[in-house]
Design a protein around this motif. Structure first.
Motif, short mmCIF file in Angstrom:
data_model
loop_
_atom_site.label_atom_id
_atom_site.label_comp_id
_atom_site.label_asym_id
_atom_site.label_seq_id
_atom_site.Cartn_x
_atom_site.Cartn_y
_atom_site.Cartn_z
N GLU A 48 71.32 -25.55 15.18
CA GLU A 48 69.90 -25.91 15.28
C GLU A 48 69.37 -26.51 13.98
N ILE A 49 69.93 -26.07 12.85
CA ILE A 49 69.45 -26.56 11.55
C ILE A 49 69.67 -28.06 11.42
N ARG A 50 70.70 -28.56 12.10
CA ARG A 50 71.00 -30.00 12.00
C ARG A 50 69.83 -30.84 12.50
N THR A 51 69.00 -30.32 13.39
CA THR A 51 67.88 -31.08 13.95
C THR A 51 66.58 -30.89 13.18
N TRP A 52 66.57 -30.02 12.17
CA TRP A 52 65.35 -29.80 11.40
C TRP A 52 65.04 -31.04 10.57
N PRO A 53 63.78 -31.46 10.52
CA PRO A 53 63.41 -32.64 9.72
C PRO A 53 63.77 -32.44 8.25
N ALA A 54 64.34 -33.43 7.63
CA ALA A 54 64.69 -33.46 6.21
C ALA A 54 65.78 -32.44 5.87
N ILE A 55 65.54 -31.15 6.17
CA ILE A 55 66.49 -30.10 5.83
C ILE A 55 67.82 -30.34 6.52
N GLY A 56 67.78 -30.71 7.82
CA GLY A 56 69.00 -30.96 8.56
C GLY A 56 69.79 -32.12 7.98
N TRP A 57 69.08 -33.17 7.59
CA TRP A 57 69.76 -34.33 7.00
C TRP A 57 70.40 -33.96 5.68
N MET A 58 69.68 -33.22 4.84
CA MET A 58 70.22 -32.83 3.53
C MET A 58 71.42 -31.90 3.70
N ALA A 59 71.32 -30.97 4.65
CA ALA A 59 72.43 -30.05 4.88
C ALA A 59 73.68 -30.80 5.32
N ALA A 60 73.51 -31.71 6.27
CA ALA A 60 74.66 -32.47 6.77
C ALA A 60 75.29 -33.32 5.69
N ASN A 61 74.47 -33.98 4.88
CA ASN A 61 75.00 -34.85 3.83
C ASN A 61 75.54 -34.05 2.66
N GLY A 62 75.15 -32.77 2.58
CA GLY A 62 75.70 -31.91 1.54
C GLY A 62 76.99 -31.25 1.95
N GLY A 63 77.48 -31.55 3.17
CA GLY A 63 78.78 -31.04 3.60
C GLY A 63 78.74 -29.80 4.45
N THR A 64 77.56 -29.41 4.94
CA THR A 64 77.45 -28.23 5.79
C THR A 64 78.19 -28.43 7.12
N LEU A 65 78.87 -27.40 7.59
CA LEU A 65 79.49 -27.39 8.91
C LEU A 65 78.55 -26.65 9.87
N PHE A 66 78.36 -27.18 11.06
CA PHE A 66 77.43 -26.59 12.00
C PHE A 66 78.19 -25.94 13.16
N ILE A 67 77.74 -24.74 13.52
CA ILE A 67 78.39 -23.97 14.58
C ILE A 67 77.41 -23.64 15.69
N ASP A 68 77.88 -23.68 16.91
CA ASP A 68 77.09 -23.29 18.08
C ASP A 68 77.30 -21.80 18.30
N ARG A 69 76.37 -20.98 17.86
CA ARG A 69 76.54 -19.53 17.94
C ARG A 69 76.43 -19.01 19.37
N SER A 70 75.93 -19.84 20.27
CA SER A 70 75.84 -19.42 21.67
C SER A 70 77.16 -19.64 22.41
N ASN A 71 78.10 -20.31 21.76
CA ASN A 71 79.39 -20.62 22.37
C ASN A 71 80.50 -20.04 21.51
#
Length: 287
Positions: A115-138
């Motif tokens: 969900e953080i990937r869709t947050w304005p600004a924060i999601g973009w910075m996280a993705a470009n900083g190398g964050t890996l995103f996980i679907d905790r519901s799956n």
């Protein structure tokens, strides 16, 4: 009867004084400018830098952000370095501020909920900083992320996970989800437990910046800006070598890391009658 969070008695802060509104406004202005500076670095400089070079810049940026907030960083234990190779950091999770605090001590890439990937600004910075995103519901998504984690670790990276799977108030420790420890087993990594504690100006444990319940980022940010002085303490526990005797499986690594963090937080395990909120959600159950 459920095994739940293991908590110490709450400590009531002695002082309730807050910062003047002008100080809060000045902190907020400096924070926004520093975030813009960070975004510019991510867009322009990061793509041309090696991971160790990125780590130097990231730690400096994180420490300045803590200074802007009036947060003192205190490090205890044996810090493995600013960017230890093939290392999986595991920490308890209290607030979004944890990421900045950890980056001020040992720089790493993080695993965060998708969900953080869709947050304005924060999601973009996280993705470009190398964050890996996980679907905790799956639950099956953990396998995909484990593969990415293991690959990053084997290439000399330093990665961080919050094995509680959610945030707590900082007074206790929730059960660990062991799934992402599999990456350390695959890569033969060192696992570095880190306990995060927030202390008010009297030295008492505080939940002022805890990102829990119905709290929003704006609300916790407001409380942080209004706090006169805050200390975030990083307590580094004993490093655990995946594959060593008694640490050959993700379950053994998870249990050993949790013991280290419990000890650093000064907590003892006990059973309680009242179930945790997280226990009602099968996706957050330990595995």
């Amino acid at each position: 009867m459920l095994e739940c969070a293991f908590a110490r008695p709450r400590q009531t802060p002695v002082s309730t004084k807050t910062t003047p509104y002008l100080v809060r406004a000045w902190r907020l202005t400096r924070m926004l400018l520093h975030v813009l500076h960070g975004a510019l670095i991510l867009a322009v400089r990061y793509p041309r830098l090696t991971n160790p070079e990125r780590a130097v810049i990231t730690r400096a940026w994180a420490r300045k952000m803590l200074d802007i907030f009036g947060v003192r960083l205190a490090i205890r234990g044996d810090n493995p370095g600013f960017y230890p190779a093939n290392t999986l950091l595991v920490a308890n999770h209290v607030s979004w501020l944890d990421i900045i605090a950890l980056s001020g001590g040992t720089v790493s890439r993080f695993v965060a909920k998708k969900e953080i990937r869709t947050w304005p600004a924060i999601g973009w910075m996280a993705a470009n900083g190398g964050t890996l995103f996980i679907d905790r519901s799956n639950r099956r998504d953990a396998s995909r992320v484990n593969g990415q984690l293991a690959e990053a670790l084997e290439q000399g990276g330093c990665m961080s996970v919050f094995p509680e799977g959610t945030t707590s108030d900082g007074f206790g420790l929730l059960p660990f989800k062991s799934s992402l420890f599999e990456s350390a087993v695959i890569a033969g990594s060192q696992v570095q437990p880190v306990a995060i504690r927030y202390l008010d100006e009297t030295g008492a444990l505080t939940d002022k910046v805890a990102f829990i319940g119905e709290a929003t980022i704006a609300q916790t940010l407001g409380r942080l800006l209004a706090t006169r002085r805050l200390t975030v303490e990083l307590v580094y526990g004993q490093r655990l070598q995946a594959g060593a005797p008694g640490l050959a499986t993700r379950f053994e690594l998870s249990a050993a890391a949790r013991e280290e963090i419990l000890a650093a937080l000064g907590l003892k395990e006990e059973r309680v009658e009242a179930p945790c909120d997280q226990a009602a959600d099968p996706a957050l159950a330990p595995n």
